[in-house]
Design an enzyme around this catalytic site. Structure first.
Site, PDB file in Angstrom:
ATOM      1  CG  HIS A  24      -0.755  -0.430   2.445  1.00  0.00           C
ATOM      2  ND1 HIS A  24       0.353   0.003   3.314  1.00  0.00           N
ATOM      3  CD2 HIS A  24      -1.245  -1.147   3.209  1.00  0.00           C
ATOM      4  CE1 HIS A  24       0.269  -0.591   4.434  1.00  0.00           C
ATOM      5  NE2 HIS A  24      -0.742  -1.265   4.451  1.00  0.00           N
ATOM      6  CG  HIS A  78      -3.610  -6.964  12.578  1.00  0.00           C
ATOM      7  ND1 HIS A  78      -4.406  -5.960  12.894  1.00  0.00           N
ATOM      8  CD2 HIS A  78      -2.483  -6.293  12.124  1.00  0.00           C
ATOM      9  CE1 HIS A  78      -4.254  -4.910  11.754  1.00  0.00           C
ATOM     10  NE2 HIS A  78      -2.983  -5.016  11.322  1.00  0.00           N
ATOM     11  CD  GLU A  80      -3.248  -3.984   7.189  1.00  0.00           C
ATOM     12  OE1 GLU A  80      -2.510  -3.810   8.130  1.00  0.00           O
ATOM     13  OE2 GLU A  80      -3.054  -2.989   6.245  1.00  0.00           O
ATOM     14  CG  ASP A  82      -0.913  -7.791   6.369  1.00  0.00           C
ATOM     15  OD1 ASP A  82      -2.047  -7.415   6.770  1.00  0.00           O
ATOM     16  OD2 ASP A  82       0.120  -7.251   6.609  1.00  0.00           O
ATOM     17  CG  HIS A 145      -1.034  -1.205  11.284  1.00  0.00           C
ATOM     18  ND1 HIS A 145      -1.421  -1.941  10.141  1.00  0.00           N
ATOM     19  CD2 HIS A 145      -0.969   0.154  10.785  1.00  0.00           C
ATOM     20  CE1 HIS A 145      -1.301  -0.930   9.110  1.00  0.00           C
ATOM     21  NE2 HIS A 145      -1.101   0.000   9.486  1.00  0.00           N
ATOM     22  CG  ASP A 164       1.115  -5.177  11.563  1.00  0.00           C
ATOM     23  OD1 ASP A 164       1.731  -6.016  10.892  1.00  0.00           O
ATOM     24  OD2 ASP A 164       0.132  -4.536  11.418  1.00  0.00           O
ATOM     25  CE1 TYR A 192       5.956  -4.024   9.070  1.00  0.00           C
ATOM     26  CE2 TYR A 192       6.027  -3.026  11.331  1.00  0.00           C
ATOM     27  CZ  TYR A 192       5.394  -4.119  10.407  1.00  0.00           C
ATOM     28  OH  TYR A 192       4.244  -4.457  10.698  1.00  0.00           O
ATOM     29  CG  HIS A 223       5.183  -8.081   8.378  1.00  0.00           C
ATOM     30  ND1 HIS A 223       4.360  -8.635   7.315  1.00  0.00           N
ATOM     31  CD2 HIS A 223       4.073  -7.421   8.857  1.00  0.00           C
ATOM     32  CE1 HIS A 223       3.050  -8.196   7.186  1.00  0.00           C
ATOM     33  NE2 HIS A 223       2.896  -7.534   8.006  1.00  0.00           N
TER      34      HIS A 223
HETATM   35 FE1  FEO Z   1      -1.311  -4.138  10.049  1.00  0.00          FE
HETATM   36 FE2  FEO Z   1       0.681  -6.590   8.896  1.00  0.00          FE
HETATM   37  O1  FEO Z   1      -0.813  -5.833   8.938  1.00  0.00           O
END
Ligand code: FEO
Length: 390
Positions: A24, A78, A80, A82, A145, A164, A192, A223
């Protein structure tokens, strides 16, 4: 593809996205990973899933250890996509799986998926679920996040599944921090933080105060690499970044049409050099805004330059200013400069966009008609020296 054991009976079963180049708007030159973790105990637990396209990869890795329908609990730290992108398929295969989330997570799950028949349980900070010889403890981390973000802590193994927080967008062959070059990991961790977490410094401070009390042997992020050797370093960095601490360095970010603004940028640079302040020059024709965001994270001084084009700033500078306005960096010392022909409105626009950040600005911004002469350059030196003295 197989699972990798990161601790006794705890496995990394995520997805490696070697080809991801834009997350994004964040340029991810080293790809990324979607880390999911499988824990074997009396109740088998999956912590997070992966982006939907990577479900087959996660499935294969899990099946190298156990069938998917033998997983009892899925912790959704989370929502989101991903991290939640594999939940639907998990429920299809294993309809009775207990999905652990929190109140905000339930709302987000309901907005992303058809959850009518899902077996969802809500937790809050401090709640514990016994899974055999281990227990899962939840620490909510709202806005690090999304509102639903939370972390899961295993006190028996002293592992924090941080989602995250503390992540880096990088895909690597080796999973741990001490198996990869630390300078690259820290560069990616700071980039990041700047691009993902920076706007939420307040929530980060709260989470850090909770985490500091926990004995931690491993931070298993969602991640990038898993922290096991440099835990105190990354915790210290997050504390410093969330407090807006800066170091004595300058970043000059600019674009130029016919070289006048660039000449001004060079004068700004030489003044910082004269005062032994490390300075980096970033022409936005050549550097992506997400890289520049990482560089300004700990910089004390930020100088922004643009000529006026069509009564406004150059599009590259506009994109940068709008981007950092969203990231909301605080505690900076700013200087704005640029050239113009017959309308000098660009710099005022930059000032107006950044006014809410409460930086200390050297005012007024330095506008130069057409091309800077020696007097203009001397004036720039005086401006920057005044900023340094302030
Ligand atoms: Fe806020 Fe890695 O997603």
């Amino acid at each position: 593809m197989r699972a990798f054991e990161i601790s006794n009976d705890i496995f990394w079963v995520g997805g490696k996205d070697w080809n991801m180049r834009n997350f994004h708007g964040y340029e991810t030159k080293r790809g990324t990973t979607y880390n999911a973790y499988l824990m074997l105990d009396e109740k088998n637990v999956l912590i997070d899933t992966v982006k939907a396209d990577f479900f087959p990869q996660m499935k294969q890795r899990i099946e190298s250890i156990t069938p998917l329908d033998k997983i009892d609990i899925l912790v959704a730290n989370h929502i989101e996509p991903d991290h939640s992108g594999g939940i639907e398929k998990m429920v299809e295969i294993n309809p009775s799986i207990r999905i652990i989330t929190n109140k905000s997570g339930l709302k987000a799950l309901g907005r992303h998926y058809s959850i009518q028949n899902w077996n969802i349980e809500l937790v809050k900070t401090g709640d514990e679920i016994k899974i055999g010889k281990r227990s899962l403890t939840f620490v909510l981390a709202p806005m690090v996040h999304w509102p639903d973000s939370m972390t899961t802590y295993i006190k028996e193994d002293q592992i924090l599944f941080s989602n995250d927080a503390f992540g880096q967008h990088m895909a690597t062959a080796a999973l741990f921090d001490d198996e990869n070059p630390l300078d690259i990991i820290m560069e990616e961790a700071s980039k990041y933080y700047a691009n993902i977490v920076w706007p939420y410094a307040g929530p980060v401070k709260k989470v850090m105060s909770g985490i500091h009390d926990l004995p931690i042997k491993m931070i298993a992020t969602s991640h990038g690499v898993i922290w096991r050797k440099h835990i105190s370093e990354i915790l210290r960095k997050y504390t410093d970044w969330s407090l807006g601490k800066h170091i004595n360095k300058a970043v000059i970010v600019y674009d130029s049409m016919w070289g006048s603004t660039e000449k001004m940028a060079h004068q700004v640079m030489s003044t910082f050099e004269k005062h032994n302040i490390p300075v980096t020059l970033r022409n936005l024709k050549h550097y992506h805004v997400s890289d520049v965001a990482g560089e300004i994270l700990d910089a004390k001084y930020i100088a922004i330059g643009s000529p006026t084009l069509n009564n406004t700033m150059l599009p590259t500078v506009s994109a940068f200013v709008m981007y950092i306005k969203g990231l909301h960096p605080t505690n900076k010392y700013g200087y704005i400069f640029g050239s113009y022909g017959w309308n000098n409105s660009a710099l005022k626009e930059i000032e107006n966009l950044l006014v809410k950040l409460n930086w200390v600005f050297k005012k007024p911004a330095r506008n130069v008609e057409y091309r800077p002469d020696q007097e203009d350059l001397n004036q720039i030196t005086q401006d920057v020296e005044e900023l340094i003295r302030s």
